[in-house]
Design a protein around this motif. Structure first.
Motif, short mmCIF file in Angstrom:
data_model
loop_
_atom_site.label_atom_id
_atom_site.label_comp_id
_atom_site.label_asym_id
_atom_site.label_seq_id
_atom_site.Cartn_x
_atom_site.Cartn_y
_atom_site.Cartn_z
N ARG A 114 0.83 -1.21 0.00
CA ARG A 114 0.00 0.00 0.00
C ARG A 114 0.86 1.26 0.00
N LEU A 115 2.00 1.21 0.66
CA LEU A 115 2.91 2.35 0.65
C LEU A 115 3.44 2.59 -0.76
N ALA A 116 3.77 1.52 -1.46
CA ALA A 116 4.22 1.65 -2.85
C ALA A 116 3.12 2.25 -3.72
N HIS A 117 1.88 1.84 -3.49
CA HIS A 117 0.76 2.40 -4.25
C HIS A 117 0.53 3.87 -3.89
N LEU A 118 0.67 4.21 -2.62
CA LEU A 118 0.53 5.61 -2.21
C LEU A 118 1.57 6.48 -2.91
N ILE A 119 2.81 6.04 -2.90
CA ILE A 119 3.86 6.81 -3.58
C ILE A 119 3.58 6.87 -5.08
N GLY A 120 3.16 5.75 -5.66
CA GLY A 120 2.80 5.75 -7.08
C GLY A 120 1.69 6.73 -7.39
N LEU A 121 0.71 6.83 -6.50
CA LEU A 121 -0.39 7.77 -6.68
C LEU A 121 0.10 9.21 -6.64
N VAL A 122 0.98 9.51 -5.70
CA VAL A 122 1.53 10.87 -5.60
C VAL A 122 2.33 11.20 -6.86
N VAL A 123 3.12 10.26 -7.32
CA VAL A 123 3.89 10.47 -8.56
C VAL A 123 2.95 10.69 -9.73
N ALA A 124 1.89 9.89 -9.81
CA ALA A 124 0.93 10.00 -10.92
C ALA A 124 0.24 11.36 -10.93
N ILE A 125 -0.26 11.81 -9.78
CA ILE A 125 -0.96 13.09 -9.78
C ILE A 125 0.00 14.24 -10.04
N ASN A 126 1.23 14.12 -9.57
CA ASN A 126 2.20 15.16 -9.89
C ASN A 126 2.47 15.21 -11.39
N ASN A 127 2.51 14.05 -12.04
CA ASN A 127 2.66 14.04 -13.50
C ASN A 127 1.48 14.75 -14.16
N TRP A 128 0.27 14.39 -13.76
CA TRP A 128 -0.91 15.02 -14.34
C TRP A 128 -0.91 16.53 -14.07
N ASN A 129 -0.58 16.93 -12.85
CA ASN A 129 -0.53 18.36 -12.53
C ASN A 129 0.42 19.09 -13.46
N ARG A 130 1.58 18.53 -13.66
CA ARG A 130 2.58 19.19 -14.50
C ARG A 130 2.13 19.29 -15.95
N VAL A 131 1.47 18.27 -16.44
CA VAL A 131 0.95 18.32 -17.81
C VAL A 131 -0.14 19.40 -17.92
N MET A 132 -1.09 19.36 -17.01
CA MET A 132 -2.22 20.28 -17.12
C MET A 132 -1.82 21.73 -16.87
N VAL A 133 -0.91 21.96 -15.93
CA VAL A 133 -0.45 23.32 -15.65
C VAL A 133 0.40 23.83 -16.81
N SER A 134 1.29 23.01 -17.33
CA SER A 134 2.16 23.47 -18.41
C SER A 134 1.37 23.76 -19.68
N ARG A 135 0.27 23.05 -19.89
CA ARG A 135 -0.56 23.28 -21.06
C ARG A 135 -1.67 24.28 -20.76
N ARG A 136 -1.75 24.75 -19.51
CA ARG A 136 -2.77 25.72 -19.06
C ARG A 136 -4.18 25.24 -19.39
N ILE A 137 -4.45 23.99 -19.03
CA ILE A 137 -5.77 23.42 -19.26
C ILE A 137 -6.69 23.92 -18.15
N PRO A 138 -7.78 24.59 -18.49
CA PRO A 138 -8.67 25.17 -17.47
C PRO A 138 -9.53 24.09 -16.80
N PRO A 139 -10.07 24.42 -15.63
CA PRO A 139 -10.95 23.46 -14.95
C PRO A 139 -12.18 23.16 -15.80
N GLY A 140 -12.78 22.02 -15.51
CA GLY A 140 -13.99 21.60 -16.25
C GLY A 140 -13.62 20.70 -17.40
N GLY A 141 -14.62 20.14 -17.98
CA GLY A 141 -14.41 19.31 -19.17
C GLY A 141 -13.91 17.90 -18.89
N HIS A 142 -13.80 17.53 -17.63
CA HIS A 142 -13.35 16.17 -17.31
C HIS A 142 -14.57 15.26 -17.19
N THR A 143 -14.33 13.98 -17.35
CA THR A 143 -15.39 13.00 -17.19
C THR A 143 -14.95 12.02 -16.12
#
Length: 148
Positions: free
Chosen positions: A118-147
């Motif tokens: 579970r600790l490995a999955h927790l760290i994997g989750l933090v890494v994953a969301i940080n990846n998504w954050n960096r993609v969305m922030v760098s591309r300036r994707i606005p809130p909304g439009g998610h499913t």
């Protein structure tokens, strides 16, 4: 010409989504997973991910009080249990990496509340969301439009 609306190549997005889904499932606590993803997204100033994960957190039963006080979780001692607090501390340490590493006491605190898997999955989750954050922030994707 690439536009900011073209967030990722489909195969890259699928790989990132796979990591996110696997880590979240392996953590075994969807409400805690959402708290972790929201906290990382707050630190990274990702409006798109905040919008999406706040909505998902509510669907998983996270209280409005926890959502309201997540940015000050360290001071809100009665609002978050020790397991949640350990996960949030690890989330912040992995997200920010202020000293270039995760402090031993933060890792050990989390290890007291999560088994190795579970600790490995927790760290994997933090890494994953940080990846998504960096993609969305760098591309300036606005809130909304998610499913969700």
């Amino acid at each position: 010409m690439t536009t900011r609306s073209q967030v990722l190549d489909r195969t890259v997005a699928q790989a990132m989504s796979g990591l996110s889904a696997t880590a979240k499932k392996g953590l075994g606590d969807p409400a805690l997973a959402e708290l972790v993803m929201i906290r990382a997204s707050q630190l990274n100033h990702c409006a798109f991910c905040l919008d999406m994960h706040l909505s998902l957190a509510r669907k998983h039963g996270v209280s409005e009080l926890q959502l309201d006080l997540l940015g000050a979780w360290e001071e809100a001692e009665d609002v978050f249990d020790e397991r949640e607090r350990a996960a949030l501390a690890l989330t912040e340490a992995v997200t920010v990496l202020t000293d270039g590493f995760v402090p031993d006491e933060v890792y050990e605190r989390a290890a007291r509340h999560f088994d190795d898997v579970r600790l490995a999955h927790l760290i994997g989750l933090v890494v994953a969301i940080n990846n998504w954050n960096r993609v969305m922030v760098s591309r300036r994707i606005p809130p909304g439009g998610h499913t969700p």
